[in-house]
Write a protein that holds these residues in place. Structure first.
Motif, PDB file in Angstrom:
ATOM      1  N   UNK A  52       0.879  -1.172   0.000  1.00 19.79           N
ATOM      2  CA  UNK A  52       0.000   0.000   0.000  1.00 19.79           C
ATOM      3  C   UNK A  52       0.916   1.220   0.000  1.00 19.79           C
ATOM      4  N   UNK A  53       0.932   2.022  -1.076  1.00 21.46           N
ATOM      5  CA  UNK A  53       1.913   3.106  -1.190  1.00 21.46           C
ATOM      6  C   UNK A  53       1.580   4.347  -0.351  1.00 21.46           C
ATOM      7  N   UNK A  54       1.521   4.135   0.936  1.00 16.44           N
ATOM      8  CA  UNK A  54       1.327   5.195   1.919  1.00 16.44           C
ATOM      9  C   UNK A  54       1.982   4.687   3.200  1.00 16.44           C
ATOM     10  N   UNK A  55       2.618   5.594   3.947  1.00 16.38           N
ATOM     11  CA  UNK A  55       3.523   5.185   5.019  1.00 16.38           C
ATOM     12  C   UNK A  55       2.931   4.184   6.013  1.00 16.38           C
ATOM     13  N   UNK A  56       1.852   4.553   6.698  1.00 11.91           N
ATOM     14  CA  UNK A  56       1.355   3.701   7.771  1.00 11.91           C
ATOM     15  C   UNK A  56       0.821   2.362   7.272  1.00 11.91           C
ATOM     16  N   UNK A  57      -0.014   2.329   6.224  1.00 16.04           N
ATOM     17  CA  UNK A  57      -0.474   1.017   5.752  1.00 16.04           C
ATOM     18  C   UNK A  57       0.660   0.113   5.295  1.00 16.04           C
ATOM     19  N   UNK A  58       1.654   0.675   4.622  1.00 16.23           N
ATOM     20  CA  UNK A  58       2.777  -0.127   4.146  1.00 16.23           C
ATOM     21  C   UNK A  58       3.579  -0.698   5.309  1.00 16.23           C
ATOM     22  N   UNK A  59       3.927   0.137   6.260  1.00 10.76           N
ATOM     23  CA  UNK A  59       4.720  -0.303   7.408  1.00 10.76           C
ATOM     24  C   UNK A  59       3.937  -1.307   8.263  1.00 10.76           C
ATOM     25  N   UNK A  60       2.654  -1.048   8.437  1.00  3.94           N
ATOM     26  CA  UNK A  60       1.821  -1.981   9.197  1.00  3.94           C
ATOM     27  C   UNK A  60       1.819  -3.351   8.549  1.00  3.94           C
TER      28      UNK A  60
END
Length: 475
Positions: free
Chosen positions: A76-84
């Motif tokens: 998911x190319x957005x910080x929080x969803x990707x890291x999660x």
């Protein structure tokens, strides 16, 4: 009834555990250490990935002693969803994180995260900087959306880049600093910047814990906007020679409206301002690269390199004008693709063209370190590719992004990218990377590719159905 089914399926899916077999233990019989380097908003514009303009000598030397994955993709190319997704080992449709506010434990309260797995198995688990989500620059110096039970220690440096925010130049003043084309060339030293201070703290931990099993996560804020770095890194790049993205007349004529994050194209910036922004982005890439070099030097000095697995990754890619788009939150290649390098002692200097996902990092590290891998993990261990980068591998990569009230989902194989917006109701895209690596020609409506579309659509929908549970989908 539907909620009960979802809960029972996810409960079984998330909380079981199985044991992974350790592979390639260090010759000394000591446990591997792990240096886990997270970089914020870094695309593949690096020397080791073939970009001769960008200066990244330290990441390049890491690639020379590791395996460079040429087709690695975020979920998911957005910080929080990707890291999660990476840190819990679950896809966004399972963890329910699609934006920057929701903490994953709201949806998965008992999930064991990657650093928590190491902490639970007698490793000293330390975080310095951004690993779980922080708002940048607003939450620099805080814990952001961190997960306290994943770590033995958490350190949140704050440097002059934060203190001097008022001096930043914003080329897109209608956008807030964290989502703006904004920059500042500062005075002072690297170690006055937040990322420089992060390395100072990380080196202290390496020195203090060098005789203990260590999982050290080091999270850099740059090159995330605002693009702030000492002047010397800006001096590496001639603004007039910055290679702007290739453009094609009427490029967007066959692209669904939902596919576009940056509207109007380039947010209306002229060519000179685009060069200005791109130069600043590259300056912060080189600044961050220098900090990676300091970490590698410290490992060598402390004689930890021979016993340390290094993983370097970015949470997502970054558009620099491709299709008129900037930053992330799109399903074009530059946003979905990420740099990923894994260095295991005794292996390295190779590249793999297999299609892999950030989701694969968690099971890979669990297997390499001989730790009990939770059964909920949705990725696949990359250890076969670390040993033989050309090994047989038929796993595609899945990336998704939310656009207002609809979801875009994309599947990437070694040849194709296929994307559906709102399950196809808001548009479909198909790109042939064998003949069109810039994704200029959408083949989705070309009858010659009807079978390809049918096959990829079925794979895409099957993946979604597995995530949400087929039992619920059918009701």
């Amino acid at each position: 009834m539907k909620n009960k089914i979802i809960f029972s399926v996810l409960s079984v899916f998330i909380f079981g555990a199985a044991i992974a077999s350790p592979v390639d233990k260090p010759k000394s019989n000591k446990k591997y250490n792990v240096l886990f380097i997270a970089i914020d908003d870094l695309n593949n514009d690096l020397g080791c990935y073939g970009n001769a303009f960008v200066k990244s000598p330290n990441i390049d030397r890491l690639a020379a002693r590791g395996v460079r994955f040429d087709k690695a993709y975020n979920q998911f190319p957005l910080c929080s969803p990707s890291r999660t997704s990476l840190l819990t080992g679950t896809r966004p449709d399972v963890n329910g994180v699609y934006e920057l506010q929701t903490h994953f434990r709201k949806n998965l309260p008992d999930v064991v995260t990657l650093p928590q797995l190491f902490k639970n198995n007698d490793y000293y688990s330390a975080r310095v900087g951004k690993i779980f989500h922080y708002g940048v620059p607003g939450q620099i110096g805080t814990n952001g959306l961190d997960d306290s039970i994943s770590w033995n220690v958490r350190i949140n440096p704050i440097g002059r880049d934060k203190a001097e925010e008022a001096l930043i130049k914003n080329l897109t003043p209608e956008r807030h600093l964290g989502s703006a084309l904004a920059y500042r060339a500062t005075g002072g030293t690297d170690e006055e910047q937040t990322d420089g201070l992060i390395v100072n703290e990380a080196i202290k931990i390496l020195e203090e814990k060098k005789d203990e099993p260590l999982f050290l996560a080091v999270g850099f804020f740059r090159p995330h906007s605002p693009y702030v770095a000492p002047q010397k890194y800006f001096d590496l790049y001639d603004e007039n020679k910055v290679p702007l993205a290739k453009e094609k007349e009427n490029d967007l004529a066959d692209v669904p409206e939902a596919a576009l994050f940056t509207t109007p194209p380039h947010w209306g910036l002229d060519e000179q301002k685009r060069r200005e922004a791109q130069r600043a982005y590259y300056a912060t890439v080189s600044f961050m690269d220098a900090q990676v070099g300091r970490l590698l030097d410290a490992l060598d000095r402390l004689k930890l390199s021979e016993n340390t697995i290094i993983v370097l990754w970015s949470d997502h890619g970054y558009n620099l004008g491709q299709h008129g788009q900037w930053m992330k939150q799109s399903l074009f290649e530059n946003s979905a693709r990420v740099p990923l390098i894994i260095s295991v002692p005794g292996q390295g200097g190779k590249a793999s063209s297999r299609t892999v996902e950030l989701l694969d990092i968690y099971p890979t590290l669990a297997e390499l370190c001989g730790l009990p891998a939770p059964r909920h993990l949705q990725g696949k261990s990359l250890t076969p590719l670390l040993k033989n980068p050309s090994a047989t591998w038929d796993k595609p990569a899945f990336t998704q992004v939310k656009r207002k009230d609809i979801m875009g989902r994309s599947i990437r194989t070694e040849r194709w990218r296929y994307t559906e917006w709102d399950e196809g109701r808001a548009g479909v895209e198909l790109y042939d990377h064998q003949n069109d690596k810039d994704e200029f020609t959408n083949l989705a409506n070309d009858s010659k590719y009807a079978e390809t579309v049918k096959d990829l659509s079925a794979k895409l929908r099957k993946n979604y159905a597995v995530n949400k549970s087929e039992a619920v989908i059918k009701e």
